[in-house]
Enzyme design. Structure first.
Site, PDB file in Angstrom:
ATOM      1  N   SER A 122       0.819  -1.200   0.000  1.00 26.48           N
ATOM      2  CA  SER A 122       0.000   0.000   0.000  1.00 26.48           C
ATOM      3  C   SER A 122       0.862   1.263   0.000  1.00 26.48           C
ATOM      4  O   SER A 122       1.554   1.533  -0.967  1.00 26.48           O
ATOM      5  CB  SER A 122      -0.952  -0.033   1.201  1.00 26.48           C
ATOM      6  N   ASP A 139      10.357   5.551 -10.052  1.00 24.31           N
ATOM      7  CA  ASP A 139       9.965   6.239 -11.282  1.00 24.31           C
ATOM      8  C   ASP A 139      10.678   7.571 -11.465  1.00 24.31           C
ATOM      9  O   ASP A 139      10.942   7.987 -12.597  1.00 24.31           O
ATOM     10  CB  ASP A 139       8.446   6.456 -11.306  1.00 24.31           C
ATOM     11  N   LYS A 172      -0.664  -3.940  -3.536  1.00 30.72           N
ATOM     12  CA  LYS A 172      -1.966  -3.349  -3.190  1.00 30.72           C
ATOM     13  C   LYS A 172      -2.033  -1.966  -3.822  1.00 30.72           C
ATOM     14  O   LYS A 172      -1.542  -0.992  -3.283  1.00 30.72           O
ATOM     15  CB  LYS A 172      -2.172  -3.257  -1.687  1.00 30.72           C
TER      16      LYS A 172
END
Length: 433
Positions: free
Chosen positions: A301, A312, A326
Site C-alpha cells: 500500500s 519512477d 496493493k
C-alpha cells in the site's frame, strides 16, 4: 537474517486500526448515486425475507437473540457481499477504535499483524519492543487463532484489532498456533506509543545513514524529517530507506514524506470508476544524495507508493523482493449514528502510470534474504551499492573474465600452431613415402 517469508497481506499494528485508507471525502465531498429501489438489493422482497429470518431465529434459535448483533450482522453482510476484502462496515465502537489510531498512541498489546486476503489467516509480522506483546512471549509468524473464545480466521482485520484493544491494564486471552502447536497466551493491555521511525549512521566511514519506516501515520513525516536532518548534521552522504514489512498507512502521510525527498513532479495519482483523477505532487526541493530503498513481499500500500515514486523519479535504487501489490485506495465514510463504511474507491498509479495491484513493485536489484543465516543480505547489498563495492566487484569480475578470455585465446593460438606444425610433419612424411 532469520526472517521467514510470508504471503500474507499487508498488516497493521495489533490493537490499533488499519491505516491504509484515505480518511476524507471523495474528491472533496461525498457523492451519492440516486437510489433506485427497483434495482436495489434493499427492496420489498429482501425486507420481507429479513423479517421472516428474524422471526424464525426468535422462534427456534437455542439461545437469546441480541437484536443489535443481528442488525450489525445485516450491515456487515451487505458490505461483505461486494466480495472485496478491503471494504468493510464498522460499528460505532469499531470506528472509534479506527480513528484513535491516527494519533500514533493507543491502548493495546503492541504487535504488527497481517491477514491473508485469500485464506483470512491472521499472522504476527513483528512485535514492538518493550510492549505487553513482547513481555507475554508473542513472536513473529505466530498465527492468531482465537481472541478470547472467538475464532478470528476470516474476520475483517480491523474488527479483530478492535477486539484486542481495550482499557489499560486489562487482560486479553489470545490463542496462537506456533510450529503446528496451539497455545493460549494472556496479555495485559497497555498504552503503546508506536515508533514509526528508527535511524542510525550505519557506516561511519562512508557516512551512510539508515532509516527504518515501519508505517505511515500522522506523526511519520515529522519523525522522518527529524531523522534525516539529524543524520545530515552527522555528515550523512548517502541513505538507505527500509520499508520491509511496512504495511502502508495514511495516503497523505506517505505523500508528505515523498515531497521532502523528491523534486517537483507527480508523486502518485488516483482514478475512480468514473475516470476522475487526483494527483499528489511535490515541490522543487529534494534530498540530493544517493538513495537505496529496501522492500520485501510484506511491503504494501503506502510503502509501495513510496518505493514506486522513488523508482519512477530515478531518485534511488530499489533492492529486495517484489512488494505485496496493493494498488487500490479505500475511503472511510462516517455515518450519522457513529458507525462507518470503508469502501475501495480508486486505483492508484505510480508517476509513470503503473498500477501495481496484484503485481507489486519489482525491485531494480532482486535480493532474497537467506533465512538460514544471521546476516541481512538485503541490507548488505544496499551498503555495497552505496559504497561502490558493487562496481569494484563488477570491474574485478570483468577483468577476470578478460584475463580468462586472453588466456584461452593464447592457448587456442598455441594449439593452432601445434596443429599446423603437426600437419606439416604429416605432409612431409607422406611425400617421403
Amino acid at each position: 537474517m532469520n526472517k521467514k517469508k510470508s504471503r500474507f497481506a499487508a498488516g497493521f499494528v495489533l490493537g490499533m486500526a488499519a491505516m491504509s485508507v484515505v480518511v476524507c471525502g471523495i474528491a472533496g465531498g461525498i457523492y451519492l448515486a440516486k437510489w433506485d429501489r427497483k434495482n436495489s438489493a434493499v427492496n420489498q422482497k429482501t425486507e420481507y425475507k429479513m423479517e421472516l429470518l428474524e422471526t424464525l431465529m426468535n422462534s427456534y434459535y437455542l439461545k437469546d437473540v441480541d437484536r443489535q448483533d443481528i442488525e450489525n450482522g445485516i450491515y456487515k453482510g451487505m458490505v461483505a457481499g461486494l466480495g472485496d476484502p478491503y471494504s468493510a462496515y464498522y460499528t460505532a465502537e469499531e470506528y472509534r477504535t479506527l480513528t484513535e489510531s491516527n494519533s500514533g498512541t493507543y491502548c493495546g498489546i503492541g504487535a504488527y499483524v497481517s491477514q491473508d486476503s485469500k485464506t483470512g489467516v491472521i499472522t504476527v509480522v513483528s512485535v514492538i519492543q518493550n510492549t505487553p506483546a513482547q513481555r507475554a512471549g508473542l513472536q513473529s509468524q505466530d498465527i492468531i487463532f482465537k481472541v478470547g473464545d472467538e475464532e478470528v480466521t476470516g474476520i475483517d482485520l480491523n474488527t479483530v484489532v478492535s477486539k484486542i484493544k481495550g482499557d489499560n491494564d486489562t487482560e486479553i486471552q489470545i490463542t496462537i498456533c506456533r510450529d503446528g502447536q496451539f497455545q493460549t497466551i494472556s496479555v495485559q493491555r497497555g498504552t503503546i506509543t508506536v515508533p514509526t521511525i528508527e535511524y542510525r549512521m550505519i557506516d561511519e566511514t562512508n557516512k551512510t545513514g539508515y532509516i527504518l519506516i515501519s508505517e505511515f501515520n500522522e506523526t511519520t513525516c515529522k519523525q522522518f524529517i527529524a531523522a534525516v536532518e539529524d543524520l545530515k548534521e552527522q555528515g550523512m552522504k548517502s541513505v538507505i530507506f527500509d520499508v520491509r514489512n511496512n504495511p502502508g498507512g495514511l495516503y497523505k502521510a506517505v505523500c508528505d514524506t515523498l515531497d521532502y525527498i523528491l523534486p517537483e513532479g507527480t508523486l502518485v495519482y488516483t482514478e475512480d470508476k468514473y475516470g476522475h483523477q487526483e494527483k499528489m505532487t511535490s515541490d522543487e526541493k529534494s534530498l540530493d544524495m544517493p538513495i537505496v530503498v529496501l522492500q520485501n513481499q510484506n511491503s504494501a500500500s503506502a510503502s509501495e507508493i513510496f518505493s514506486g515514486a522513488i523508482q519512477d523519479f530515478g531518485a534511488g535504487t530499489i533492492v529486495g523482493e517484489t512488494s505485496f501489490g496493493k494498488g487500490i485506495v479505500q475511503n472511510i465514510i462516517p455515518l450519522s449514528d457513529g458507525s462507518a463504511i470503508k469502501l475501495t474507491i480508486q486505483n492508484y498509479f505510480t508517476p509513470s502510470g503503473k498500477n501495481i495491484h496484484g503485481k507489486g513493485i519489482v525491485p531494480d536489484i532482486p535480493v532474497e534474504d537467506n533465512a538460514q543465516t544471521q546476516s541481512d543480505e538485503v541490507l548488505e547489498k544496499a551498503e555495497s551499492l552505496l559504497n561502490g563495492n558493487e562496481n569494484k566487484e563488477n570491474k574485478k569480475n570483468l577483468q577476470s573474465n578478460e584475463t580468462g578470455e586472453k588466456n584461452r585465446a593464447q592457448k587456442n593460438n598455441k594449439n593452432s600452431k601445434n596443429n599446423k606444425s603437426s600437419q606439416k610433419k604429416i605432409e612431409k612424411s607422406k611425400k617421403k613415402k
